[in-house]
Structure formats: structure tokens, C-alpha cells
Write an enzyme that holds these catalytic residues in place. Structure first.
Site, PDB file in Angstrom:
ATOM      1  N   TYR A  52       8.965 -18.216  -2.685  1.00 32.93           N
ATOM      2  CA  TYR A  52       8.273 -17.570  -3.355  1.00 32.93           C
ATOM      3  C   TYR A  52       7.746 -17.490  -4.788  1.00 32.93           C
ATOM      4  O   TYR A  52       8.785 -18.461  -5.101  1.00 32.93           O
ATOM      5  CB  TYR A  52       9.540 -16.359  -3.794  1.00 32.93           C
ATOM      6  CG  TYR A  52       9.761 -14.647  -2.386  1.00 32.93           C
ATOM      7  CD1 TYR A  52       8.798 -15.009  -1.500  1.00 32.93           C
ATOM      8  CD2 TYR A  52      10.893 -14.862  -2.029  1.00 32.93           C
ATOM      9  CE1 TYR A  52       9.231 -14.716  -0.342  1.00 32.93           C
ATOM     10  CE2 TYR A  52      11.094 -13.667  -1.463  1.00 32.93           C
ATOM     11  CZ  TYR A  52      10.193 -13.755  -0.312  1.00 32.93           C
ATOM     12  OH  TYR A  52      10.341 -12.779   0.911  1.00 32.93           O
ATOM     13  N   SER A 215       9.134  -4.889   3.525  1.00 34.11           N
ATOM     14  CA  SER A 215       7.517  -4.161   3.075  1.00 34.11           C
ATOM     15  C   SER A 215       8.117  -2.269   3.397  1.00 34.11           C
ATOM     16  O   SER A 215       7.034  -2.193   4.150  1.00 34.11           O
ATOM     17  CB  SER A 215       6.024  -4.344   3.965  1.00 34.11           C
ATOM     18  OG  SER A 215       5.967  -6.088   3.640  1.00 34.11           O
ATOM     19  N   PRO A 216       8.728  -1.824   3.333  1.00 34.42           N
ATOM     20  CA  PRO A 216       8.920  -0.913   3.501  1.00 34.42           C
ATOM     21  C   PRO A 216       8.125   0.002   3.105  1.00 34.42           C
ATOM     22  O   PRO A 216       7.825   1.799   3.390  1.00 34.42           O
ATOM     23  CB  PRO A 216      10.667  -0.259   2.768  1.00 34.42           C
ATOM     24  CG  PRO A 216      10.699  -0.945   1.684  1.00 34.42           C
ATOM     25  CD  PRO A 216       9.673  -2.186   2.272  1.00 34.42           C
ATOM     26  N   GLY A 220      -0.148  -2.196   7.758  1.00 27.51           N
ATOM     27  CA  GLY A 220      -0.394  -3.495   8.496  1.00 27.51           C
ATOM     28  C   GLY A 220       0.491  -4.353   7.804  1.00 27.51           C
ATOM     29  O   GLY A 220       1.665  -4.854   7.386  1.00 27.51           O
ATOM     30  N   PHE A 226       1.375   2.534   1.628  1.00 26.69           N
ATOM     31  CA  PHE A 226       0.657   3.666   1.975  1.00 26.69           C
ATOM     32  C   PHE A 226       1.174   4.876   1.471  1.00 26.69           C
ATOM     33  O   PHE A 226       0.695   5.694   1.886  1.00 26.69           O
ATOM     34  CB  PHE A 226       1.244   3.948   3.609  1.00 26.69           C
ATOM     35  CG  PHE A 226       2.490   4.357   3.959  1.00 26.69           C
ATOM     36  CD1 PHE A 226       3.551   5.248   3.892  1.00 26.69           C
ATOM     37  CD2 PHE A 226       4.020   3.028   3.836  1.00 26.69           C
ATOM     38  CE1 PHE A 226       4.886   5.607   4.435  1.00 26.69           C
ATOM     39  CE2 PHE A 226       4.841   3.620   4.775  1.00 26.69           C
ATOM     40  CZ  PHE A 226       6.025   4.379   3.801  1.00 26.69           C
TER      41      PHE A 226
END
Length: 305
Positions: A52, A215-216, A220, A226
Site C-alpha cells: 500500500y 471493497s464493500p 467489479g 456503486f
């Protein structure tokens, strides 16, 4: 915030954790506020990785809080290794070198949990076992886990490991649910019936391995959020409806949907926005009904048999 234990360990943490991938984008003062805010709302597991920010995220983190023994006791630190120059490396040498680097950057004597980041096709599980034993016996790592692995990959490691795997980090959000979809479509010929992960969710539940959902809020392969995205009108309408009903934000509802699953899944949220994290943390106090959970699942475009 509600507390959970990771796997079958004694490691107790808040049921929502903070992913620190973007912490390298902050200065010391900003990062300090983010970390203090997280602790204030009960988020005390901080998820890192050696890659990271090419290591800078770990450095910014420790510098922001002036890492010392008193501060260290208030938090749990998790980091990952195994991605190296765009390839994957689970060799004993790399695992040990990676941990030394993370310890140095985080300015700590030990890591609470170390995860293998992405599966290495050239893995020699005997080497992984040797590395884990060295790290455990030296006190540099207390617990171990994996990320993005299927049951047989974990079984291969378990043949040689002396330590239990307590975590598997897997992508999961309302609009990314392959680990759930196949369970609804057993012995059917539609696309959701395809088992893409060797029933990893059931395996983790059977073996007391905590699934951490990365990535909750993404759709994709980290293509963007979203939540609030006009390309996902139905699920956002349902999120907003439930958010207004329960007096929280749509992001809190998206996390509450994950928390509602009986597998005790721990979401890893990556926001560096203090107010948004405070709002998200309220998901811990929300109890979605069975009907509300299914309504969100269907609103995301899924179908039930």
C-alpha cells in the site's frame, strides 16, 4: 460498536475494520485525525499491506500517532504480504523480509495478524510453514490468515502449518455476491449456479475462519463505488429507502447488509473521511430484517430460483 473474535483466536476487535490502503495520500495531521476518529467509534483493527503506497501507508500511519506502547495497546494491526513487483511470492525469504519491513515502518514489535495477500501458484507450503513458525516463535506475528484463497488452497497450507488460519479476506458487497449466489442455485444450469470459489463461505464457517469483506462499496474489480452511482438505480433506491427508515446513511445500510449475514463477516472499509466513517460505524447498531436483506439482494439485480 459490537465486538467479535477473529476466527478461533482470542483476538477481539470491532466488527468493522479500517483499510489503510489510501493513507499514503494524507499528511501526518490528517492521518492522525482519521486514526483517532476510528478508535473513537470502536474501529480498532487497522488493515495494511506492504504494497500500500509502496510501504508509505504504513509509515504515515505510525508517524501520525507517534507510535508508542500506550497507543499500540489500543489497536490491532494487520498487514499482508506476498505481492512483489506485480507478481506473487510466498517464499520464506520474502515473507520474513516483508514482515521486517512492516514492523520497521509501523514502528512496532509485533503484528497482530499477517495475511498472505493473493495466491501464489508457485507456493511451497513447507516454506510458508517455516516462515510462520519463525515469526510466531520470535513474537513478531501473533496470528495468521490469507486473502483471496479458496478452500483447497487453505487446506494445502493447513497440511504443513502449526498455526490456525483465522482470517480470509474476500471481495464482497451487495453487488458482488458470487460466494452467496451459488448457494441459492444448487444443481441448476443458470450462471449463478457456477461455483467459482469452491464454496469458500461455507468452508470458512465450518473451520472458524473469519471472512473479511474487502471493497464493500465497490462494483467489479475496484471499478468504483456503486453507492450513489446512477448506474445502479434499483439498489440505490432501496438503500436510500432503508436509510431514511432507520435514520442512517445509505453506506451504513450497505455495511449492515454484510453484518446481517450469520457468518459474522467483518467489513474492511477504506474511507479516509472522518464523518463518513462515523456514519458507517452506525451500521453496527442496525438490525436488518430477513425481508430487508433479501430486498437489497434482489435490488442489486440478483434473482432467486
Amino acid at each position: 460498536m459490537k465486538r467479535i473474535k477473529l476466527g478461533n483466536s482470542e483476538l477481539e476487535v470491532g466488527e468493522i475494520s479500517l483499510g489503510c490502503m489510501r493513507m499514503n495520500e494524507l499528511d501526518k495531521k490528517e492521518a492522525g485525525y482519521v486514526i483517532e476518529n476510528a478508535l473513537d467509534v470502536g474501529v480498532d483493527l487497522f488493515d495494511h499491506a506492504d504494497i500500500y503506497g509502496k510501504g508509505k501507508s504504513e509509515e504515515v500511519f505510525s508517524n501520525a500517532i507517534d507510535m508508542n506502547d500506550d497507543v499500540r495497546e489500543k489497536m490491532k494491526l494487520q498487514t499482508k504480504c506476498g505481492i512483489r513487483e506485480g507478481l506473487f511470492d510466498f517464499s520464506k525469504e520474502h515473507i520474513l523480509e516483508s514482515v521486517e519491513g512492516s514492523l520497521r515502518r509501523l514502528k512496532t514489535d509485533y503484528i497482530d495478524s499477517l495475511l498472505l495477500h493473493r495466491p501464489d501458484a508457485l507456493v511451497e507450503p513447507e516454506e510458508v510453514a517455516e516462515a510462520f513458525t519463525t515469526l510466531k516463535e520470535s513474537g513478531k506475528v501473533r496470528h495468521f490468515g490469507v486473502s483471496n484463497q479458496n478452500p483447497m488452497q487453505m487446506e494445502l497450507l493447513n497440511k504443513y502449518l502449526k498455526q490456525d488460519l483465522i482470517v480470509n479476506q474476500l471481495q464482497l458487497s451487495i453487488v458482488h455476491t458470487p460466494m452467496i449466489d451459488a448457494g441459492f442455485n444448487v444443481n441448476m444450469q443458470n450462471d449463478p449456479a457456477v461455483v467459482r470459489d469452491s464454496n469458500v463461505l461455507e468452508y470458512c464457517r465450518l473451520n472458524d475462519i473469519t471472512v473479511q469483506a474487502w471493497s464493500p462499496f465497490q462494483h467489479g474489480m475496484i471499478e468504483g463505488p456503486f453507492v450513489g452511482n446512477k448506474e445502479f438505480p434499483e439498489v440505490n433506491a432501496k438503500l436510500q429507502e432503508l436509510a431514511e427508515k432507520k435514520g442512517v446513511t445509505d453506506s451504513a445500510i450497505a455495511i449492515a447488509w454484510i453484518l446481517r449475514h450469520p457468518a459474522t463477516i467483518q467489513p474492511v472499509v477504506g474511507t479516509m473521511n472522518q464523518e463518513r466513517l462515523r456514519d458507517i460505524a452506525k451500521a453496527s447498531d442496525i438490525e436488518l430484517t430477513r425481508k430487508e436483506w433479501y430486498e437489497l439482494y434482489l435490488a442489486a439485480g440478483n434473482e432467486l430460483p
